[in-house]
Write an enzyme that holds these catalytic residues in place. Structure first.
Site, PDB file in Angstrom:
ATOM      1  N   ASN A   1       2.368  -4.620   4.753  1.00  0.00           N
ATOM      2  CA  ASN A   1       3.759  -4.602   4.294  1.00  0.00           C
ATOM      3  C   ASN A   1       3.923  -5.033   2.840  1.00  0.00           C
ATOM      4  OD1 ASN A   1       3.163  -7.313   4.563  1.00  0.00           O
ATOM      5  ND2 ASN A   1       5.005  -7.850   5.697  1.00  0.00           N
ATOM      6  N   LYS A   2       2.816  -5.259   2.126  1.00  0.00           N
ATOM      7  CA  LYS A   2       2.922  -5.749   0.758  1.00  0.00           C
ATOM      8  C   LYS A   2       3.199  -4.596  -0.219  1.00  0.00           C
ATOM      9  CE  LYS A   2       2.315 -10.138   1.532  1.00  0.00           C
ATOM     10  NZ  LYS A   2       2.177 -10.161   2.992  1.00  0.00           N
ATOM     11  N   VAL A   3       3.350  -4.946  -1.510  1.00  0.00           N
ATOM     12  CA  VAL A   3       3.713  -3.951  -2.527  1.00  0.00           C
ATOM     13  C   VAL A   3       2.709  -2.798  -2.532  1.00  0.00           C
ATOM     14  CG1 VAL A   3       4.212  -3.553  -4.963  1.00  0.00           C
ATOM     15  CG2 VAL A   3       4.829  -5.735  -3.911  1.00  0.00           C
TER      16      VAL A   3
END
Length: 369
Positions: free
Chosen positions: A184-186
């Site tokens: 779910n990170k950048v």
């Protein structure tokens, strides 16, 4: 993404990622031995402006390594913010050190430098500022405090890839910075992380520790110290390289979404959000709001239920560390700012595959009272 028509966040995977992963598969290098890991490290270091980058199995692994590299252990104290994901503090306990939890700033939601100063004792060895939800902490004041007291700084930039403070990428101010590539990170490698530093000695030892302490370049299975299986795989690095190429586009989308939220919610009584410090530019990994029920006429939980019923995924802010059952025995001191932010805080959809219309739809449901 589940059943939500507008998810909070999730990986943005396309044809470029498929090409890079296929390249890794066809090379037969699928595990930790493979040329793409080094290429990913080099490109990542160049992007953030660090001299060295060492890929790891997770952001938590990178933080654990950072503490090991700096010799932090039993008898030492490490100052951490009350409002953060629990992975910020767990590695402190892994190495036998004592976490000291301090409150956060009510505007930025990041660690409060004044509270850090008050918490320093003769046992304090390091500060771990967190750039919460992509918003840069006050690195100017924090580095000044660290310098005056002779403390290490380990930046937890797990959520903040692409964020800058006075033109410099977060994660590159302290002795060591860490990043996360969770789904779910950048950007994502499906899991994984990165440790960055400008110190060649720390970088060299990090490469040793991620590979079970095996002597670099050794023909024998000779292990010179106890290390970990913290290596990133070649397939994960392939995915990371593709995502890194698309990073600027991801950041532009997240910042555009944040601008839409701020415009649509700016005149609404009882709604506020993280403030950027002068000279800081958030990555806006997640756009989070604070809901004052006395002014907005709905409390956070009621608003969350309403949005979820409409198919919009939302999430509360992280549970403050003093409230975590796992750390009940440590009896952290109360942190009222973090407690209030948690009670009122809600993360809104920020996935990069969403559209401006999706964000406007979230605002419309939120404002329909």
């Amino acid at each position: 993404m589940g059943s939500y028509r507008i998810p909070l966040d999730a990986p943005n995977i396309g044809e470029l990622e498929k090409e890079y992963v296929l390249r890794a598969l066809e090379s037969s290098y699928v595990s930790a031995a493979g040329p793409l890991v080094a290429e990913f490290e080099e490109r990542f270091a160049a992007y953030v402006g660090a001299k060295y980058a060492v890929a790891t199995a997770s952001g938590t692994a990178a933080l654990h390594l950072a503490l090991r590299l700096l010799g932090i252990g039993p008898g030492d104290e490490v100052i951490v913010p009350a409002l953060t994901f629990i992975a910020t503090v767990n590695p402190v306990v892994y190495v036998g050190a004592t976490p000291v939890v301090v409150d956060v700033d009510p505007q930025t939601w990041n660690i409060d430098p004044a509270e850090v100063e008050k918490a320093i004792t003769s046992r304090t060895r390091a500060i771990i500022p967190v750039h919460l939800y992509g918003n840069p902490a006050d690195m100017g004041r924090l580095m000044d405090i660290a310098c005056r007291h002779g403390l290490f700084v380990i930046e937890d930039a797990a959520e903040a890839l692409g964020a800058t403070y006075k033109g410099q990428h977060v994660g590159t101010f302290g002795d060591i910075g860490i990043f996360s590539f969770n789904g779910n990170k950048v950007i994502t490698t499906g899991g994984g992380g990165m440790l960055v530093t400008n110190d060649s000695i720390l970088a060299k030892r990090a490469r040793l520790l991620v590979n079970q302490g095996r002597a670099l370049g050794s023909f024998e299975y000779e292990h010179v110290e106890i290390g970990y299986n913290y290596r990133l795989t070649n397939i994960q690095a392939a995915l990371g390289l593709a995502q890194l190429e698309r990073l600027n586009g991801f950041l532009a989308k997240k910042r555009n979404f944040a601008a839409v939220y701020r415009k649509m919610l700016g005149e609404v009584s009882g709604i506020s959000w993280q403030e950027e410090l002068p000279g800081a530019e958030s990555s806006w990994w997640l756009f989070a709001i604070q809901v004052d029920p006395g002014k907005f006429r709905l409390d956070r939980d009621t608003l969350a239920a309403k949005l979820q019923k409409a198919g919009i995924q939302v999430r509360p802010l992280f549970l403050p560390l003093p409230r975590q059952p796992a750390y009940e025995s440590l009896q952290f001191k109360p942190c009222p700012v973090a407690e209030l932010l948690h009670a009122r805080g809600l993360c809104l959809p920020s996935a990069t595959f969403l559209t401006k219309e999706d964000i406007l739809n979230v605002c419309q449901v939120l404002l329909d009272r």
